[in-house]
Design a protein around this motif. Sequence first.
Motif, PDB file in Angstrom:
ATOM      1  N   PRO A   7       0.817  -1.214   0.000  1.00  0.00           N
ATOM      2  CA  PRO A   7       0.000   0.000   0.000  1.00  0.00           C
ATOM      3  C   PRO A   7       0.855   1.270   0.000  1.00  0.00           C
ATOM      4  CG  PRO A   7      -0.048  -1.023   2.159  1.00  0.00           C
ATOM      5  CD  PRO A   7       0.664  -1.971   1.262  1.00  0.00           C
ATOM      6  N   LEU A   8       2.055   1.183   0.585  1.00  0.00           N
ATOM      7  CA  LEU A   8       2.994   2.305   0.588  1.00  0.00           C
ATOM      8  C   LEU A   8       4.377   1.794   0.211  1.00  0.00           C
ATOM      9  CD1 LEU A   8       2.009   4.088   3.946  1.00  0.00           C
ATOM     10  CD2 LEU A   8       1.379   4.811   1.633  1.00  0.00           C
ATOM     11  N   THR A   9       5.119   2.541  -0.599  1.00  0.00           N
ATOM     12  CA  THR A   9       6.499   2.190  -0.939  1.00  0.00           C
ATOM     13  C   THR A   9       7.439   2.790   0.113  1.00  0.00           C
ATOM     14  OG1 THR A   9       6.888   4.177  -2.244  1.00  0.00           O
ATOM     15  CG2 THR A   9       5.842   2.316  -3.376  1.00  0.00           C
ATOM     16  N   LYS A  66      -5.470  -6.186   0.465  1.00  0.00           N
ATOM     17  CA  LYS A  66      -6.626  -7.069   0.617  1.00  0.00           C
ATOM     18  C   LYS A  66      -7.020  -7.172   2.089  1.00  0.00           C
ATOM     19  CE  LYS A  66      -6.658  -8.407  -3.772  1.00  0.00           C
ATOM     20  NZ  LYS A  66      -7.790  -8.184  -4.678  1.00  0.00           N
ATOM     21  N   GLN A  67      -8.217  -7.748   2.327  1.00  0.00           N
ATOM     22  CA  GLN A  67      -8.696  -7.877   3.692  1.00  0.00           C
ATOM     23  C   GLN A  67      -7.863  -8.898   4.464  1.00  0.00           C
ATOM     24  OE1 GLN A  67     -12.582  -9.068   2.150  1.00  0.00           O
ATOM     25  NE2 GLN A  67     -12.437 -10.949   3.335  1.00  0.00           N
ATOM     26  N   SER A  83     -12.611  -3.818   1.649  1.00  0.00           N
ATOM     27  CA  SER A  83     -13.370  -4.740   2.501  1.00  0.00           C
ATOM     28  C   SER A  83     -14.543  -5.404   1.785  1.00  0.00           C
ATOM     29  CB  SER A  83     -13.899  -4.001   3.728  1.00  0.00           C
ATOM     30  OG  SER A  83     -14.996  -3.163   3.396  1.00  0.00           O
ATOM     31  N   HIS A  84     -15.094  -4.778   0.752  1.00  0.00           N
ATOM     32  CA  HIS A  84     -16.257  -5.320   0.023  1.00  0.00           C
ATOM     33  C   HIS A  84     -17.412  -5.643   0.964  1.00  0.00           C
ATOM     34  CE1 HIS A  84     -13.584  -5.500  -3.378  1.00  0.00           C
ATOM     35  NE2 HIS A  84     -12.764  -6.292  -2.742  1.00  0.00           N
ATOM     36  N   THR A  85     -17.769  -4.657   1.788  1.00  0.00           N
ATOM     37  CA  THR A  85     -18.871  -4.849   2.745  1.00  0.00           C
ATOM     38  C   THR A  85     -19.965  -3.795   2.630  1.00  0.00           C
ATOM     39  OG1 THR A  85     -17.698  -3.532   4.423  1.00  0.00           O
ATOM     40  CG2 THR A  85     -17.331  -5.920   4.452  1.00  0.00           C
ATOM     41  N   HIS A  86     -19.715  -2.684   1.941  1.00  0.00           N
ATOM     42  CA  HIS A  86     -20.652  -1.560   2.035  1.00  0.00           C
ATOM     43  C   HIS A  86     -21.955  -1.805   1.288  1.00  0.00           C
ATOM     44  CE1 HIS A  86     -19.052  -0.508  -1.932  1.00  0.00           C
ATOM     45  NE2 HIS A  86     -20.031   0.343  -2.071  1.00  0.00           N
ATOM     46  N   LYS A  87     -22.023  -2.832   0.472  1.00  0.00           N
ATOM     47  CA  LYS A  87     -23.275  -3.171  -0.200  1.00  0.00           C
ATOM     48  C   LYS A  87     -23.937  -4.377   0.459  1.00  0.00           C
ATOM     49  CE  LYS A  87     -21.414  -1.263  -4.449  1.00  0.00           C
ATOM     50  NZ  LYS A  87     -20.756  -1.546  -5.719  1.00  0.00           N
TER      51      LYS A  87
END
Length: 963
Positions: A7-9, A66-67, A83-87
């Motif tokens: 996520p960060l270099t 990823k989660q 997270s793929h949770t907001h729906k």
Amino acid sequence: MWERRAPLTPSHCARLMLGGGKRRTGVNRIIVQPSTKRIHHDAQYEDAGCEISEDLSECGLIIGIKQPKLEMILPDRAYGFFSHTHKAQKENMPLLDKILEKRVSLFDYELIAGDDGKRLLAFGKFAGRAGLIDFLHGLGQRYLSLGYSTPFLSLGQSHMYPSLAAAKAAVIAIGEEIATFGLPFGICPIVFIFTGTGNVSQGAQEIFKLLPHSFVDAEELPDLSTARSLSQHPQSRKRVFQLYGCVVSSRDMVTPKDPTRCFNKADYYAHPEHYRPVFHERIAPYASAIVNCMYWERRFPRLLSIDQLQRLMKNGCPLVGISDITCDIGGSIEFVNKSTSIERPFFRYDPSTNSSYDDMEGNGVICLAVDILPTEFSKEASQHFGDILSKFVTKLASAKELLELPSHLRKACIAHAGRLASLYEYIPRMRKTMIELPPAPTNLLPDKKYNSLVSLSGHLFDKFLINEALDIIETNGGSFHLVRCDVGQSIDDMSYSELEVGADDAAILDKIIDSLTSLANAHHGDPNARRKNELSLKIGKVNECETDDSMGKEGSKVLILGAGRVCRPAAEFLASYSNAFSSSANDHDVDQIHVIVASLYQKDAEETIDGIKNATAAQLNVADIKNLSSLVSQLKKHLVTASYVDDSMSKLNQAAEGAGVTILCEMGLDPGIDHMMSMKMIDEAHARKGKIKSFTSFCGGLPSPASANNPLAYKFSWSPAGAISAGRNPAVYKFLGEIINVDGDKLYESAQRLRLPELPAFALEHLPNRNSLIYGDLYGISKEASTVYRATLRACNMEISDGQDDELISKLLSFGHCKDKEIAAKTVKTIKFLGLYEERQIPDNCSSAFDVICQRMEQRMAYDHNEQDMVLLHHEVEVEYPNGRPTKKHQATLLEFGKVENGRSTTAMALTVGIPAAIGALLLLQNKIERKGVIRPLEPEIYIPALEILESSGIKLAERVEI
């Protein structure tokens, strides 16, 4: 093993810690979990001032891509990942439960968006770039196995290059080789099809554009096949110096099942069941490679099925391979039934055996289905991601309260300190109602007296409009049950939800609907904005079917079953009714009529009543006897239909009489207006002691003269199959006392010319229409009329040029298909107009010549949006009078054209079928029809007021008498 992104270099970390010290950035320490395969080594992070440790317990903010596994989530921390949770995705609800249990704050990268609504953190373009480079690499191997050497063979996979720039340089190099030396003519033209226009497709096209290329529209693809047909000889020495690309969207992949409708993206996403797939007909037959970049859900038609591919390959389709960058296993491309790895990116699918193989040798197509393509450019992907994320890390790490964060980060916070953020309080509400949803609403809120079905469509989740809508329902004292929820997966996709909303008081329900409508209007979008209607939320008309008997207590109500073309004119007529239509002072006074239009699909019913006051849309499956019975029993009224009285309907007569119910049938145009015009003329003649000597009736639904601009002077607003089949029906009629039988094969030979003063320059023909004799009995004239003839009208104004196409005309005559030269010339002109003489591949869904004819007619004989149809109904009744009075020919003509009002078109056929049916309902409401049982509009009590009201509504009947 290939996941190497971060996520960060190290450089991002260094800037965060050294960019002015703790007081400036708020970041004092960065702890990096150790990894020996991450694109940036641990030592590089140490050099940047980071600590390497498996123990993250001292960290306030933990970020990844990823989660994490559930057991790795630490309490009282802030996390950032996809997270793929907001729906309320069912498969990820255990993760959300763990987040809440551990009092965690969750920031979802997918929800961090700019002012323009576009996501800021995504890898889509890198997936597209890597996916196309890898595919070109495999394409070289596949072509070699087919016997062709191509420059693609020297290209490596994406991960084989030290950088994206190096990979692009390699693509450019093979592009220069193609431009200089060309590609083997035997495999050209090489056509790449790109599905979608999002980031993934843009990334793939970015690589494709490094090669010599031309982009073509979908409509131009058949033209490329002409060049392909000339290149079949494998030993050809000719070369081709470019590739072809074509970008297609959903409008190129599906078409409305109703041929009278046009593709509408919003409707397609809301009601994909209204559409059928056509990608395999219009696009795939011309593709060398398909690069699939579009998200797909199982409610949508597949892009390409196993059966479709099998037929394509049997017909010589040039498809060599598929790069399924979406990697939707068993999804839009059915035969992509397994994912592949970076080290083994391809499998070969052989449609003839429905089997997959790991080698390149043999029949079939090669398929790439790698699900972590962006990691092949781990360095650039991490740099791109970190450039954006690093701007947010300081605020995410230091903020104690949500209000301390800027709005775009607050909106990305699904949970804060173990509690759902207010924007996401809808998630548990949705979870509770998404269990075992029924296919259609069936009074899911039985405890509520008043229930409505509300359709919401738009950017419900990425703009949090679903939350506002649910708040409105609950704060106003209502309740809801989620009937349906289809979520969009990108910034360009809309989501669709249907809610059954309930309340104990009609005023409360009205207030909820008004508030939802205000919300919709507020978020309908600025027409001057760059992205029109970016914030769109559409409220559907509601099904206000109360659960008590109140429907019968206020005013008159009419239920219309179905939402076809004829329904809107009927609904408009009834909903706008006033007693000005009453023909006498003795008419039974009718209050304002409320119309309920019920259809299997709520959206269709809503479109039918759009803009009509006193009308309500309802969703109803007529096969659902319980709900249908509920609606009908509340009405306690009669039935009107434009359909014929068949045996099954006739059997209802006794039961209807016993129940005191009238079932008025054949109340449309033909049958309908034709009955009423006929009986008026016949009854008036009998009243004058006349005898019906001859009765002839002509009727046709035709294009208007200006729209009859093709060789057949005819157009279709529905499938041509029915009209073509009707042209083969035998006919029988009586002429001058003789019974004439016409065989179906000779029907068109019996056509006769007819000219009417209403259309002096429009030549017409008529053909006998099935059994005319039954109308002699029906109208009570069998014994007196020596001629009883009913016919179908068609136009015949085609001009024939002499001396053209003599060879084809001679062939038709010699084969016995035509008996004279004029008919043969017309036939040739029609064949050419329909494109039947073109060298085109027969579509897979055409299994016979009949199918081909129907498809070509549907494509080339449809009404344009500004063209009108026409209805022509003409009666001639010859009456013989006693006492030496002269014989008279009574004529009555109805000529009606389609209309366009306020941008909405209404066909003449819809007007002349829908309005008579509505008039029938009105007469029943006025108690003008006393007869019970199954009846037709043959009696004066029906046809006299009905014809008067018909003329008052604007449909004119011209009458004249000749001696």
